[in-house]
Scaffold this active site. Structure first.
Site, short mmCIF file in Angstrom:
data_model
loop_
_atom_site.label_atom_id
_atom_site.label_comp_id
_atom_site.label_asym_id
_atom_site.label_seq_id
_atom_site.Cartn_x
_atom_site.Cartn_y
_atom_site.Cartn_z
N HIS A 29 0.84 -1.20 0.00
CA HIS A 29 0.00 0.00 0.00
C HIS A 29 0.88 1.25 0.00
O HIS A 29 0.62 2.21 -0.74
CB HIS A 29 -0.90 0.05 1.24
N ARG A 42 -1.44 -6.01 -8.08
CA ARG A 42 -0.40 -6.99 -7.79
C ARG A 42 -0.36 -8.10 -8.82
O ARG A 42 0.65 -8.74 -9.01
CB ARG A 42 -0.64 -7.63 -6.41
N SER A 49 -2.90 -7.72 2.88
CA SER A 49 -3.30 -7.61 4.28
C SER A 49 -3.68 -8.97 4.85
O SER A 49 -3.37 -9.29 6.00
CB SER A 49 -4.47 -6.64 4.43
N LYS A 53 -16.09 -8.04 3.86
CA LYS A 53 -14.93 -8.35 4.68
C LYS A 53 -15.25 -8.22 6.16
O LYS A 53 -16.09 -7.42 6.56
CB LYS A 53 -13.78 -7.37 4.36
#
Length: 166
Positions: free
Chosen positions: A17, A90, A127, A41
Site C-alpha cells: 500500500h 499486484r 493484508s 470483509k
C-alpha cells in the site's frame, strides 16, 4: 491542482500500500488515503484504528492526508473534489477485479481510475497474508512498518486472551 484518492480497507496497511501511496504523492498535488469498509470483509482493526495506522504510516508525506470513506466511492469523490482514483495492481486477478470497478466509477461520477503496478518485490504482500503470518507468530517486518507489526501483535494477543486461547 490534481487531487487523487487511494482507497482501501487497509486492514492493515502494508508496504505494498505504501508503495502505491508514496508514488501517488509524487504524481499528484494532493493525495487522500481513503479508509473504507467493505461489506464482504470482516476486520481485525476498527476503522478508527485503521485510520490511525494509515495516518502514522503516511505522516512523512507532506501532501497526503487520511480520511474515512462512507458510501459509494464515486459519490465520495464528487463530494470531496477528488479528480482521480488511484489503485495498485499486484496480479492479473487484481486487474480483473479493478477494471469493472473503474468502469462503474466512470459511469457514476465521470471519474478516472489509474491503476499502478505494485513494485515486483511487494507483489506477494496482502493484508490477508500479513494477518495470517502474524497470527501464526511469523515475522512480518518485510511486509509492514514496525508500528503496524506492533499493533497486529497486540490485537491478535488481545483477541486470543478474550477467546481464552493460549
Amino acid at each position: 491542482m490534481t487531487r487523487a484518492v487511494v482507497p482501501g480497507s487497509f486492514d492493515p496497511i502494508t508496504k505494498g500500500h505504501m508503495d502505491i501511496i508514496t508514488r501517488c504523492s509524487a504524481l499528484f498535488d494532493a493525495v487522500v488515503v481513503g479508509v473504507a469498509d467493505n461489506l464482504s470483509k470482516s476486520y481485525l482493526f476498527s476503522r478508527s484504528q485503521r485510520v490511525h495506522l494509515v495516518a502514522t504510516s503516511v505522516s512523512h508525506l507532506e501532501n497526503v492526508t487520511v480520511e474515512p470513506i462512507d458510501g459509494l466511492l464515486a459519490q465520495w469523490c464528487q463530494d470531496h473534489d477528488v479528480d482521480v482514483i488511484a489503485k495498485g495492481l499486484r496480479s492479473p486477478t487484481d486487474a480483473a477485479f479493478e477494471l469493472p470497478q473503474a468502469t462503474v466509477n466512470r459511469n457514476l461520477a465521470d471519474i478516472e481510475t489509474i491503476l499502478l503496478a505494485t513494485h515486483p518485490s511487494l507483489a506477494h504482500v496482502s493484508s490477508t497474508i500479513v494477518k495470517e503470518v502474524a497470527a501464526n507468530h511469523g515475522d512480518v517486518s518485510a511486509m509492514v512498518d514496525r508500528h503496524v507489526s506492533d499493533a497486529l501483535i497486540s490485537t491478535i494477543l488481545a483477541q486470543r486472551e478474550g477467546d481464552g486461547a493460549p
